[in-house]
Design a protein around this motif. Structure first.
Motif, mmCIF file in Angstrom:
data_model
loop_
_atom_site.group_PDB
_atom_site.id
_atom_site.type_symbol
_atom_site.label_atom_id
_atom_site.label_comp_id
_atom_site.label_asym_id
_atom_site.label_seq_id
_atom_site.Cartn_x
_atom_site.Cartn_y
_atom_site.Cartn_z
ATOM 1 N N ILE A 33 -41.609 44.414 13.704
ATOM 2 C CA ILE A 33 -41.646 44.746 15.129
ATOM 3 C C ILE A 33 -41.148 43.584 15.986
ATOM 4 O O ILE A 33 -40.527 43.800 17.019
ATOM 5 N N ALA A 34 -41.366 42.348 15.550
ATOM 6 C CA ALA A 34 -40.860 41.194 16.315
ATOM 7 C C ALA A 34 -39.334 41.234 16.396
ATOM 8 O O ALA A 34 -38.756 40.841 17.410
ATOM 9 N N CYS A 35 -38.687 41.707 15.341
ATOM 10 C CA CYS A 35 -37.220 41.844 15.358
ATOM 11 C C CYS A 35 -36.807 42.944 16.329
ATOM 12 O O CYS A 35 -35.815 42.812 17.038
ATOM 13 N N LYS A 36 -37.576 44.039 16.341
ATOM 14 C CA LYS A 36 -37.259 45.157 17.225
ATOM 15 C C LYS A 36 -37.410 44.774 18.693
ATOM 16 O O LYS A 36 -36.673 45.262 19.541
ATOM 17 N N LEU A 37 -38.361 43.911 18.983
ATOM 18 C CA LEU A 37 -38.649 43.563 20.370
ATOM 19 C C LEU A 37 -37.806 42.423 20.922
ATOM 20 O O LEU A 37 -37.569 42.362 22.127
ATOM 21 N N TYR A 38 -37.382 41.492 20.072
ATOM 22 C CA TYR A 38 -36.676 40.306 20.560
ATOM 23 C C TYR A 38 -35.478 40.686 21.420
ATOM 24 O O TYR A 38 -34.737 41.598 21.061
ATOM 25 N N PRO A 39 -35.277 40.050 22.568
ATOM 26 C CA PRO A 39 -35.912 38.885 23.167
ATOM 27 C C PRO A 39 -37.052 39.220 24.132
ATOM 28 O O PRO A 39 -37.371 38.433 25.017
ATOM 29 N N PHE A 40 -37.653 40.397 23.952
ATOM 30 C CA PHE A 40 -38.705 40.818 24.873
ATOM 31 C C PHE A 40 -40.087 40.464 24.350
ATOM 32 O O PHE A 40 -40.309 40.374 23.147
ATOM 33 N N ILE A 41 -40.998 40.298 25.281
ATOM 34 C CA ILE A 41 -42.408 40.062 24.984
ATOM 35 C C ILE A 41 -43.184 41.101 25.780
ATOM 36 O O ILE A 41 -42.950 41.259 26.982
ATOM 37 N N LEU A 42 -44.082 41.808 25.121
ATOM 38 C CA LEU A 42 -44.936 42.774 25.801
ATOM 39 C C LEU A 42 -46.351 42.211 25.840
ATOM 40 O O LEU A 42 -46.889 41.805 24.819
ATOM 41 N N VAL A 43 -46.932 42.194 27.028
ATOM 42 C CA VAL A 43 -48.286 41.681 27.205
ATOM 43 C C VAL A 43 -49.132 42.786 27.822
ATOM 44 O O VAL A 43 -48.830 43.260 28.923
ATOM 45 N N ASP A 82 -33.909 32.817 26.646
ATOM 46 C CA ASP A 82 -33.443 32.152 25.437
ATOM 47 C C ASP A 82 -31.922 32.069 25.456
ATOM 48 O O ASP A 82 -31.239 33.086 25.356
ATOM 49 N N PRO A 83 -31.369 30.854 25.572
ATOM 50 C CA PRO A 83 -29.911 30.718 25.577
ATOM 51 C C PRO A 83 -29.283 31.154 24.255
ATOM 52 O O PRO A 83 -28.082 31.390 24.188
ATOM 53 N N LEU A 84 -30.091 31.306 23.236
ATOM 54 C CA LEU A 84 -29.619 31.771 21.936
ATOM 55 C C LEU A 84 -29.104 33.206 22.005
ATOM 56 O O LEU A 84 -28.164 33.568 21.313
ATOM 57 N N CYS A 85 -29.707 34.030 22.863
ATOM 58 C CA CYS A 85 -29.396 35.464 22.905
ATOM 59 C C CYS A 85 -28.296 35.776 23.928
ATOM 60 O O CYS A 85 -28.528 35.700 25.133
ATOM 61 N N PRO A 86 -27.111 36.200 23.458
ATOM 62 C CA PRO A 86 -26.022 36.525 24.381
ATOM 63 C C PRO A 86 -26.182 37.891 25.053
ATOM 64 O O PRO A 86 -25.427 38.226 25.956
ATOM 65 N N GLY A 87 -27.179 38.671 24.648
ATOM 66 C CA GLY A 87 -27.360 40.008 25.202
ATOM 67 C C GLY A 87 -28.098 40.042 26.519
ATOM 68 O O GLY A 87 -28.067 41.049 27.231
ATOM 69 N N ILE A 88 -28.763 38.935 26.878
ATOM 70 C CA ILE A 88 -29.514 38.893 28.127
ATOM 71 C C ILE A 88 -28.533 38.838 29.292
ATOM 72 O O ILE A 88 -27.698 37.949 29.378
ATOM 73 N N ASN A 89 -28.611 39.851 30.141
ATOM 74 C CA ASN A 89 -27.703 40.024 31.281
ATOM 75 C C ASN A 89 -26.238 40.094 30.859
ATOM 76 O O ASN A 89 -25.345 39.653 31.579
ATOM 77 N N HIS A 90 -26.008 40.684 29.706
ATOM 78 C CA HIS A 90 -24.644 40.922 29.222
ATOM 79 C C HIS A 90 -23.949 41.882 30.196
ATOM 80 O O HIS A 90 -24.558 42.839 30.672
ATOM 81 N N PRO A 91 -22.671 41.640 30.507
ATOM 82 C CA PRO A 91 -21.968 42.509 31.479
ATOM 83 C C PRO A 91 -21.936 43.986 31.070
ATOM 84 O O PRO A 91 -21.871 44.862 31.922
ATOM 85 N N MET A 141 -43.761 26.272 25.051
ATOM 86 C CA MET A 141 -43.496 27.704 25.094
ATOM 87 C C MET A 141 -42.231 27.965 25.915
ATOM 88 O O MET A 141 -42.031 27.373 26.970
ATOM 89 N N MET A 142 -41.396 28.855 25.425
ATOM 90 C CA MET A 142 -40.150 29.174 26.106
ATOM 91 C C MET A 142 -40.421 29.901 27.427
ATOM 92 O O MET A 142 -41.331 30.708 27.516
ATOM 93 N N GLU A 143 -39.618 29.584 28.423
ATOM 94 C CA GLU A 143 -39.750 30.231 29.723
ATOM 95 C C GLU A 143 -39.431 31.718 29.592
ATOM 96 O O GLU A 143 -38.579 32.127 28.813
ATOM 97 N N ARG A 144 -40.143 32.517 30.357
ATOM 98 C CA ARG A 144 -39.930 33.963 30.341
ATOM 99 C C ARG A 144 -39.961 34.493 31.760
ATOM 100 O O ARG A 144 -40.490 33.840 32.654
ATOM 101 N N GLU A 145 -39.360 35.677 31.945
ATOM 102 C CA GLU A 145 -39.342 36.281 33.269
ATOM 103 C C GLU A 145 -39.770 37.733 33.169
ATOM 104 O O GLU A 145 -39.346 38.462 32.258
ATOM 105 N N LEU A 146 -40.593 38.155 34.125
ATOM 106 C CA LEU A 146 -41.072 39.528 34.171
ATOM 107 C C LEU A 146 -39.920 40.465 34.526
ATOM 108 O O LEU A 146 -39.225 40.257 35.520
ATOM 109 N N VAL A 147 -39.718 41.476 33.682
ATOM 110 C CA VAL A 147 -38.633 42.433 33.880
ATOM 111 C C VAL A 147 -39.162 43.762 34.421
ATOM 112 O O VAL A 147 -38.579 44.366 35.304
#
Length: 173
Positions: A105-115, A128-137, A1-7
């Motif tokens: 909905i999975a497309c709408k949420l990516y890269p987020f996970i709601l639990v 996910d190193p695939l997503c350049p939008g995470i912490n984008h300037p 499972m990919m690592e995730r961080e609580l936002v």
């Protein structure tokens, strides 16, 4: 499972937003479409019905050979990829989604996970190193406007009203 961080944590009753990762920012990078090319996207029954209502046959967009499970519980099938390039069947030649307003909905949420845990939703981001939008300037911080835009449909499914002046946008992103 990919690592995730609580936002953030969305408390549902009373409605409150608790930002955990204070300096987190996100921006969906236009014409990136890496998630459309690289990921297997799970389809919920509601996703399938919404896309079928657009006139598409299930055989066109549902990959019945790829299934998603949580433990022993069947969650759904995968969105089909084109055999010649491995990208989503709805990605056009310009890198745009043909069904953007009606995408799963999975497309709408990516890269987020709601639990959901009882009376609150934990909002995680996949590291996910695939997503350049995470912490984008040029990214946006998590606030009520962000929550409405990215998670509005999920909150609406839980029949959660938004704070005064913030309406749920069913189009999401």
């Amino acid at each position: 499972m990919m690592e995730r961080e609580l936002v953030a944590i969305i408390h549902l009753n009373p409605l409150n937003l608790e930002v955990v990762w204070k300096d987190f920012k996100f921006k969906c990078v236009e014409n990136c479409a890496k998630c459309c090319r690289e990921l297997d996207i799970p389809l919920r029954e509601g996703d399938i019905e919404r896309i079928k209502a657009l006139g598409y046959e299930e055989d066109y967009f549902v990959d019945f050979t790829k299934m998603f499970y949580r433990g022993s519980r069947f969650l759904g099938y995968s969105l089909k990829k084109r055999p010649f390039d491995g990208t989503c069947v709805f990605l056009d030649e310009n890198g745009k989604c043909k069904i953007y307003e009606h995408r799963p909905i999975a497309c709408k949420l990516y890269p987020f996970i709601l639990v959901k845990h009882g009376n609150f939703l934990e909002v995680y981001v996949k590291k996910d190193p695939l997503c350049p939008g995470i912490n984008h300037p040029e990214g946006r911080p998590i606030d009520w406007s962000f929550v409405r835009e990215y998670f509005g449909e999920v909150l609406q499914a839980y029949e959660v009203g938004m704070p005064e002046g913030i309406e749920v946008d069913r189009r999401v992103r």
